[in-house]
Motif scaffolding. Structure first.
Motif, PDB file in Angstrom:
ATOM      1  N   THR A 154      41.560  39.353  50.649  1.00 21.50           N
ATOM      2  CA  THR A 154      40.437  39.165  51.574  1.00 21.50           C
ATOM      3  C   THR A 154      39.262  40.098  51.281  1.00 21.50           C
ATOM      4  O   THR A 154      38.251  40.049  51.984  1.00 21.50           O
ATOM      5  CB  THR A 154      40.914  39.415  53.022  1.00 21.50           C
ATOM      6  OG1 THR A 154      41.593  40.670  53.059  1.00 21.50           O
ATOM      7  CG2 THR A 154      41.858  38.320  53.494  1.00 21.50           C
ATOM      8  N   SER A 155      39.388  40.966  50.284  1.00 22.54           N
ATOM      9  CA  SER A 155      38.278  41.898  50.022  1.00 22.54           C
ATOM     10  C   SER A 155      37.245  41.192  49.143  1.00 22.54           C
ATOM     11  O   SER A 155      37.596  40.329  48.337  1.00 22.54           O
ATOM     12  CB  SER A 155      38.787  43.151  49.318  1.00 22.54           C
ATOM     13  OG  SER A 155      39.333  42.802  48.060  1.00 22.54           O
ATOM     14  N   PRO A 156      35.955  41.564  49.291  1.00 24.38           N
ATOM     15  CA  PRO A 156      34.923  40.911  48.478  1.00 24.38           C
ATOM     16  C   PRO A 156      35.244  40.974  46.985  1.00 24.38           C
ATOM     17  O   PRO A 156      35.139  39.969  46.280  1.00 24.38           O
ATOM     18  CB  PRO A 156      33.664  41.721  48.812  1.00 24.38           C
ATOM     19  CG  PRO A 156      33.933  42.285  50.176  1.00 24.38           C
ATOM     20  CD  PRO A 156      35.408  42.514  50.254  1.00 24.38           C
ATOM     21  N   ILE A 157      35.695  42.135  46.505  1.00 22.75           N
ATOM     22  CA  ILE A 157      35.937  42.264  45.055  1.00 22.75           C
ATOM     23  C   ILE A 157      37.077  41.338  44.597  1.00 22.75           C
ATOM     24  O   ILE A 157      36.985  40.691  43.554  1.00 22.75           O
ATOM     25  CB  ILE A 157      36.181  43.752  44.669  1.00 22.75           C
ATOM     26  CG1 ILE A 157      36.319  43.880  43.160  1.00 22.75           C
ATOM     27  CG2 ILE A 157      37.370  44.353  45.353  1.00 22.75           C
ATOM     28  CD1 ILE A 157      36.330  45.313  42.656  1.00 22.75           C
ATOM     29  N   HIS A 158      38.122  41.228  45.371  1.00 26.70           N
ATOM     30  CA  HIS A 158      39.236  40.340  44.987  1.00 26.70           C
ATOM     31  C   HIS A 158      38.831  38.875  45.092  1.00 26.70           C
ATOM     32  O   HIS A 158      39.195  38.063  44.246  1.00 26.70           O
ATOM     33  CB  HIS A 158      40.453  40.598  45.880  1.00 26.70           C
ATOM     34  CG  HIS A 158      41.295  41.747  45.416  1.00 26.70           C
ATOM     35  ND1 HIS A 158      42.651  41.644  45.224  1.00 26.70           N
ATOM     36  CD2 HIS A 158      40.978  43.033  45.117  1.00 26.70           C
ATOM     37  CE1 HIS A 158      43.139  42.803  44.825  1.00 26.70           C
ATOM     38  NE2 HIS A 158      42.129  43.670  44.758  1.00 26.70           N
ATOM     39  N   MET A 159      38.097  38.535  46.156  1.00 28.47           N
ATOM     40  CA  MET A 159      37.731  37.111  46.339  1.00 28.47           C
ATOM     41  C   MET A 159      36.806  36.669  45.212  1.00 28.47           C
ATOM     42  O   MET A 159      36.973  35.604  44.632  1.00 28.47           O
ATOM     43  CB  MET A 159      37.067  36.899  47.705  1.00 28.47           C
ATOM     44  CG  MET A 159      38.053  37.025  48.866  1.00 28.47           C
ATOM     45  SD  MET A 159      37.424  36.419  50.444  1.00 28.47           S
ATOM     46  CE  MET A 159      36.288  37.699  50.926  1.00 28.47           C
ATOM     47  N   GLU A 160      35.841  37.546  44.865  1.00 29.76           N
ATOM     48  CA  GLU A 160      34.858  37.134  43.853  1.00 29.76           C
ATOM     49  C   GLU A 160      35.455  37.120  42.441  1.00 29.76           C
ATOM     50  O   GLU A 160      35.343  36.142  41.717  1.00 29.76           O
ATOM     51  CB  GLU A 160      33.644  38.071  43.906  1.00 29.76           C
ATOM     52  CG  GLU A 160      32.556  37.633  42.923  1.00 29.76           C
ATOM     53  CD  GLU A 160      31.338  38.550  42.947  1.00 29.76           C
ATOM     54  OE1 GLU A 160      31.202  39.347  43.904  1.00 29.76           O
ATOM     55  OE2 GLU A 160      30.548  38.477  41.986  1.00 29.76           O
ATOM     56  N   TYR A 161      36.127  38.215  42.069  1.00 32.11           N
ATOM     57  CA  TYR A 161      36.544  38.327  40.660  1.00 32.11           C
ATOM     58  C   TYR A 161      37.939  37.790  40.379  1.00 32.11           C
ATOM     59  O   TYR A 161      38.191  37.243  39.321  1.00 32.11           O
ATOM     60  CB  TYR A 161      36.444  39.787  40.199  1.00 32.11           C
ATOM     61  CG  TYR A 161      35.016  40.260  40.164  1.00 32.11           C
ATOM     62  CD1 TYR A 161      34.166  39.892  39.109  1.00 32.11           C
ATOM     63  CD2 TYR A 161      34.496  41.031  41.196  1.00 32.11           C
ATOM     64  CE1 TYR A 161      32.846  40.300  39.099  1.00 32.11           C
ATOM     65  CE2 TYR A 161      33.176  41.445  41.185  1.00 32.11           C
ATOM     66  CZ  TYR A 161      32.352  41.073  40.135  1.00 32.11           C
ATOM     67  OH  TYR A 161      31.047  41.470  40.111  1.00 32.11           O
ATOM     68  N   LYS A 162      38.858  37.991  41.311  1.00 34.79           N
ATOM     69  CA  LYS A 162      40.229  37.566  41.027  1.00 34.79           C
ATOM     70  C   LYS A 162      40.439  36.112  41.438  1.00 34.79           C
ATOM     71  O   LYS A 162      40.871  35.284  40.645  1.00 34.79           O
ATOM     72  CB  LYS A 162      41.215  38.479  41.774  1.00 34.79           C
ATOM     73  CG  LYS A 162      42.651  38.246  41.396  1.00 34.79           C
ATOM     74  CD  LYS A 162      43.604  39.158  42.162  1.00 34.79           C
ATOM     75  CE  LYS A 162      43.923  38.600  43.535  1.00 34.79           C
ATOM     76  NZ  LYS A 162      44.952  39.352  44.252  1.00 34.79           N
ATOM     77  N   LEU A 163      40.089  35.814  42.677  1.00 35.99           N
ATOM     78  CA  LEU A 163      40.358  34.454  43.174  1.00 35.99           C
ATOM     79  C   LEU A 163      39.255  33.472  42.789  1.00 35.99           C
ATOM     80  O   LEU A 163      39.482  32.276  42.718  1.00 35.99           O
ATOM     81  CB  LEU A 163      40.493  34.472  44.707  1.00 35.99           C
ATOM     82  CG  LEU A 163      41.625  35.317  45.290  1.00 35.99           C
ATOM     83  CD1 LEU A 163      41.559  35.317  46.815  1.00 35.99           C
ATOM     84  CD2 LEU A 163      42.992  34.779  44.852  1.00 35.99           C
ATOM     85  N   LYS A 164      38.040  34.004  42.615  1.00 35.69           N
ATOM     86  CA  LYS A 164      36.849  33.154  42.389  1.00 35.69           C
ATOM     87  C   LYS A 164      36.749  32.105  43.499  1.00 35.69           C
ATOM     88  O   LYS A 164      36.621  30.898  43.263  1.00 35.69           O
ATOM     89  CB  LYS A 164      36.898  32.496  41.005  1.00 35.69           C
ATOM     90  CG  LYS A 164      36.920  33.505  39.864  1.00 35.69           C
ATOM     91  CD  LYS A 164      36.688  32.862  38.520  1.00 35.69           C
ATOM     92  CE  LYS A 164      36.855  33.779  37.333  1.00 35.69           C
ATOM     93  NZ  LYS A 164      36.844  35.195  37.462  1.00 35.69           N
TER      94      LYS A 164
END
Ligand code: KIV
Ligand code: ZN
Length: 516
Positions: free
Chosen positions: A103-113
């Motif tokens: 749910t963190s911005p960095i994970h949503m953007e880079y990992k989950l896209k």
């Protein structure tokens, strides 16, 4: 006034197994789960079912064995994972699916896209689908520690509505300080009050996992996720024994809380996990480290002799560390004394396990003068966690070494046949392992080799742990125990081979382990 129970959610078998070098085989996991149940853990996270057939199998067997703790299976927020999780715990008396998405911005953007709306949709779908398998669903906001609190509330509303009853807020990268965790937990538990239990899962990258968990309890968390000996990904997870003993020892501060943990099972649990994984807690580790109760300085020793409480805030007995010098075992000890001693060390064995352990004890007692408690723990654990013996070592002869060509002659029993082979290698161990490969016809690749002395003295038992990949399939752990390091090594290698063979069919269905 009645006290609030803090649920202890143990993830030694899942996050703990993600510690480098801590993989365990199915038998070992079953023994650990049984010990966690004795310890009084509320929820045992038994594994990540979709990771591999071996993981699925272990969770399924644990589900059949454990009766008093909830058995939990982890799933990413995707149908195939949730299905595997649901099926793996189908036979458990008490069961939970734990599903998660970052749910963190960095994970949503880079990992989950994925954008936040897509993440919520996936989370809701996973929880709804999980509810078709079980009533008890936990949802984790991975990297909650670095997530936006507004988004945490939004996704929590959605998953609670979909049927989640526990919201877990992991500090996945161990970044937060206690006051920050306290503020996040307070806001989230006030917000979800009466609708869900707030849980925390603190990693230890800054050494704050336990402090953060205690702060979370003060601010409304009613479940803490933790591991024995603080095992876990990278620097590990908050240590169960430290959280529980802090709550107990400082009950003057934590007046309103209790746990269901039987603290006398803490030390046996710690030893079992250290023996199985081969990962010893650091000597100065709180509660279970080798030095946790030893007083070195003269002033301290003097104080303790006069009154233990001068330097001891916890008694060794309260965690089940009983120095039992009244019953020293040796070669003349009988079965009754052996059984009695094991009971004192926290082992209850069925007749078959008792007989085979006693046989091994007698062989050891013939060669080793003093048998320490740690020797017995290692011997019994080794006996209880053995896979079906397809191959059994009968004898080993070595020729070496300085100047010559290292070679080994190995005699192995398979069913009713005895097979003898000889081979050479780059070194003695290499020669032994290659010769075993020639006998079995399986090509083993040694990925890790560790040797540890179990107790003290030149005649100490060697505990060898190997990690071997056979025929390029996922690596398997094997343990071997003997006074002779070479024999222990051969046993460890054959142990890994036997484990591999006992699950070979399943490996073939889906050979590659999915890593989180
Ligand atoms: O650290 C973490 O975020 C996790 C989750 C899978 C709960 O282990
Ligand atoms: Zn974790």
């Amino acid at each position: 006034m009645s006290k609030d129970t803090i649920k202890i959610f143990d993830t030694t078998l899942r996050d703990g197994e993600q510690s480098p070098g801590a993989s365990m085989n199915t038998e070992e996991k079953i023994q650990i789960a049984a010990q966690l149940e004795r310890l009084g853990v509320d929820i045992i996270e038994a594994g990540f079912a979709a990771a591999s057939p071996g993981d699925f199998d272990a969770i399924e067997k644990i589900s059949q064995r454990v009766k008093n703790s909830t058995v939990c299976s982890l799933a990413r927020a995707m149908d195939s994972d949730v299905k595997a999780a649901g099926e793996s715990i189908a036979k458990a008396r008490l069961k939970r699916i734990h599903t998660f998405i970052a749910t963190s911005p960095i994970h949503m953007e880079y990992k989950l896209k994925m954008n936040p709306d897509e993440v919520i949709k996936r989370a809701v779908r996973a929880v709804e689908y999980a509810r078709t398998f079980v009533e008890d669903v936990e949802f984790s906001c991975e990297d909650a520690g670095r997530s936006d609190i507004g988004f945490l509330k939004e996704i929590s509303d959605a998953v609670i509505e979909a049927g989640a009853s526990t919201i877990n807020l992991p500090d996945t990268v161990g970044f937060r300080l206690p006051f920050e965790i306290g503020a996040m937990v307070k806001e989230m538990s006030d917000y979800t009050k009466g609708r869900a239990i707030i849980s925390v899962h603190n990693h230890n990258d800054l050494g704050l996992g336990v402090a953060n968990s205690l702060e979370a309890i003060i601010h409304g968390a009613r479940q803490v996720e933790c591991t024995i000996n603080g095992l876990g990904e990278r620097a590990g997870n908050a240590a169960l024994e430290e959280i529980v003993m802090a709550l107990k020892t400082r009950s003057d501060v934590f007046t309103n809380f209790k746990t269901n943990i039987n603290t006398k099972e803490i030390y046996p649990s710690s030893r079992l996990i250290a023996t199985i994984t081969g990962i010893e807690p650091q000597p100065n580790k709180a509660i279970v480290g080798k030095n946790a109760f030893s007083h070195e300085s003269g002033i301290h020793q003097d104080g303790v002799l006069k009154n233990k409480e001068t330097y001891e805030i916890i008694t060794p007995e309260s965690i089940g560390l009983i120095k039992d010098d009244t019953l020293v075992l040796g070669k003349h000890s009988g079965r009754a004394a052996f059984k009695d001693k094991l009971a004192k060390l926290g082992f209850t064995l069925n007749n078959d396990a008792l007989n085979s352990s006693f046989e091994r004890f007698k062989i050891l007692a013939d060669r080793k003068k003093e048998i320490y408690d740690d020797d017995l723990r290692a011997l019994v654990t080794n006996e209880m966690t053995k896979a079906t013996q397809v191959y059994e070592l009968i004898s080993l002869q070595l020729m070496d070494c300085s100047g010559g060509v290292p070679s080994a002659a190995v005699k192995i029993k398979k069913e009713n046949d005895e097979i003898i082979e000889a081979g050479i290698g780059e070194g003695t161990i290499d020669a032994v392992f290659k010769t075993i490969d020639r006998i079995s016809g399986y090509n083993g690749k040694l990925e890790d080799y560790k040797v540890k002395s179990v107790s003290e003295g030149k005649d100490a038992l060697a505990n060898v742990t190997v990690k071997v990949s056979f025929n390029d399939e996922p690596a398997i752990i094997g343990h071997g125990l003997n006074i002779d390091t070479m024999l222990a090594s051969a046993r460890a290698y054959i142990g890994a081979l036997n484990s591999y063979l006992s699950m070979e069919g399943k490996l073939k269905e889906r050979p590659h382990k999915v890593m989180l």
